[in-house]
Design a protein around this motif. Structure first.
Motif, PDB file in Angstrom:
ATOM      1  N   SER A 165       0.818  -1.213   0.000  1.00 42.07           N
ATOM      2  CA  SER A 165       0.000   0.000   0.000  1.00 42.07           C
ATOM      3  C   SER A 165       0.851   1.264   0.000  1.00 42.07           C
ATOM      4  O   SER A 165       0.431   2.299  -0.525  1.00 42.07           O
ATOM      5  CB  SER A 165      -0.944  -0.002   1.198  1.00 42.07           C
ATOM      6  OG  SER A 165      -0.211  -0.116   2.400  1.00 42.07           O
ATOM      7  N   ASP A 166       2.052   1.196   0.558  1.00 33.78           N
ATOM      8  CA  ASP A 166       2.892   2.393   0.578  1.00 33.78           C
ATOM      9  C   ASP A 166       3.552   2.670  -0.773  1.00 33.78           C
ATOM     10  O   ASP A 166       4.251   3.645  -0.946  1.00 33.78           O
ATOM     11  CB  ASP A 166       3.946   2.327   1.685  1.00 33.78           C
ATOM     12  CG  ASP A 166       4.805   1.084   1.642  1.00 33.78           C
ATOM     13  OD1 ASP A 166       4.372   0.072   1.074  1.00 33.78           O
ATOM     14  OD2 ASP A 166       5.916   1.110   2.193  1.00 33.78           O
ATOM     15  N   ARG A 167       3.294   1.812  -1.753  1.00 30.58           N
ATOM     16  CA  ARG A 167       3.798   2.031  -3.109  1.00 30.58           C
ATOM     17  C   ARG A 167       2.654   2.423  -4.056  1.00 30.58           C
ATOM     18  O   ARG A 167       2.827   2.481  -5.257  1.00 30.58           O
ATOM     19  CB  ARG A 167       4.492   0.777  -3.621  1.00 30.58           C
ATOM     20  CG  ARG A 167       5.744   0.418  -2.833  1.00 30.58           C
ATOM     21  CD  ARG A 167       6.454  -0.769  -3.412  1.00 30.58           C
ATOM     22  NE  ARG A 167       6.772  -0.628  -4.821  1.00 30.58           N
ATOM     23  CZ  ARG A 167       7.821   0.024  -5.317  1.00 30.58           C
ATOM     24  NH1 ARG A 167       8.651   0.608  -4.503  1.00 30.58           N
ATOM     25  NH2 ARG A 167       8.034   0.073  -6.611  1.00 30.58           N
ATOM     26  N   ALA A 168       1.495   2.677  -3.499  1.00 31.03           N
ATOM     27  CA  ALA A 168       0.315   2.970  -4.309  1.00 31.03           C
ATOM     28  C   ALA A 168       0.139   4.477  -4.492  1.00 31.03           C
ATOM     29  O   ALA A 168       0.658   5.279  -3.715  1.00 31.03           O
ATOM     30  CB  ALA A 168      -0.926   2.385  -3.640  1.00 31.03           C
ATOM     31  N   ASP A 169      -0.603   4.833  -5.508  1.00 34.07           N
ATOM     32  CA  ASP A 169      -0.999   6.220  -5.738  1.00 34.07           C
ATOM     33  C   ASP A 169      -2.507   6.302  -5.585  1.00 34.07           C
ATOM     34  O   ASP A 169      -3.233   5.401  -6.002  1.00 34.07           O
ATOM     35  CB  ASP A 169      -0.624   6.674  -7.150  1.00 34.07           C
ATOM     36  CG  ASP A 169       0.881   6.742  -7.347  1.00 34.07           C
ATOM     37  OD1 ASP A 169       1.574   7.230  -6.441  1.00 34.07           O
ATOM     38  OD2 ASP A 169       1.348   6.297  -8.412  1.00 34.07           O
ATOM     39  N   LEU A 170      -2.975   7.374  -5.010  1.00 30.88           N
ATOM     40  CA  LEU A 170      -4.402   7.594  -4.827  1.00 30.88           C
ATOM     41  C   LEU A 170      -4.791   8.867  -5.574  1.00 30.88           C
ATOM     42  O   LEU A 170      -4.172   9.912  -5.382  1.00 30.88           O
ATOM     43  CB  LEU A 170      -4.734   7.731  -3.333  1.00 30.88           C
ATOM     44  CG  LEU A 170      -6.177   8.076  -2.999  1.00 30.88           C
ATOM     45  CD1 LEU A 170      -7.109   6.932  -3.406  1.00 30.88           C
ATOM     46  CD2 LEU A 170      -6.316   8.393  -1.524  1.00 30.88           C
ATOM     47  N   PHE A 171      -5.794   8.745  -6.412  1.00 32.21           N
ATOM     48  CA  PHE A 171      -6.299   9.889  -7.158  1.00 32.21           C
ATOM     49  C   PHE A 171      -7.719  10.162  -6.712  1.00 32.21           C
ATOM     50  O   PHE A 171      -8.544   9.247  -6.679  1.00 32.21           O
ATOM     51  CB  PHE A 171      -6.287   9.611  -8.671  1.00 32.21           C
ATOM     52  CG  PHE A 171      -4.911   9.408  -9.223  1.00 32.21           C
ATOM     53  CD1 PHE A 171      -4.206  10.472  -9.748  1.00 32.21           C
ATOM     54  CD2 PHE A 171      -4.316   8.157  -9.209  1.00 32.21           C
ATOM     55  CE1 PHE A 171      -2.927  10.291 -10.248  1.00 32.21           C
ATOM     56  CE2 PHE A 171      -3.045   7.960  -9.714  1.00 32.21           C
ATOM     57  CZ  PHE A 171      -2.349   9.036 -10.233  1.00 32.21           C
TER      58      PHE A 171
END
Length: 91
Positions: A56-62
């Motif tokens: 999850s710490d490698r994810a991007d949230l838009f």
């Protein structure tokens, strides 16, 4: 993903993406490669790749839309701040 390739919507989306990115290698192996290549990969190799890169710490949230910026930022922090970084994260 392989089982989804028989879906018409998926095939149309794939065709559109491949047209938009025709100058790259993407059209030749979108999105996961061909079935023969996938079947050759040992499950332990897939698990190791997943363990190393899918965190999850490698994810991007838009966030898109008519939102209250402060409220949305506070909610995102409330939900995601407690998630510890992965020990194998490649910064």
């Amino acid at each position: 993903e392989l089982s989804m390739m028989t879906n018409m919507e998926y095939r149309m989306t794939t065709q559109e993406i491949c047209e938009l990115h025709s100058e790259t290698i993407l059209p030749k192996r979108f999105p996961i490669g061909d079935e023969a290549t996938i079947r050759k990969v040992h499950p332990d190799k897939v698990r190791a790749f997943y363990k190393r890169f899918y965190h999850s710490d490698r994810a991007d949230l838009f966030v898109v839309g008519d939102i209250d910026l402060d409220e949305t930022e506070a909610l995102i922090k409330k939900v995601f701040d407690p998630v510890p970084p992965s020990p194998t994260c490649l910064a």
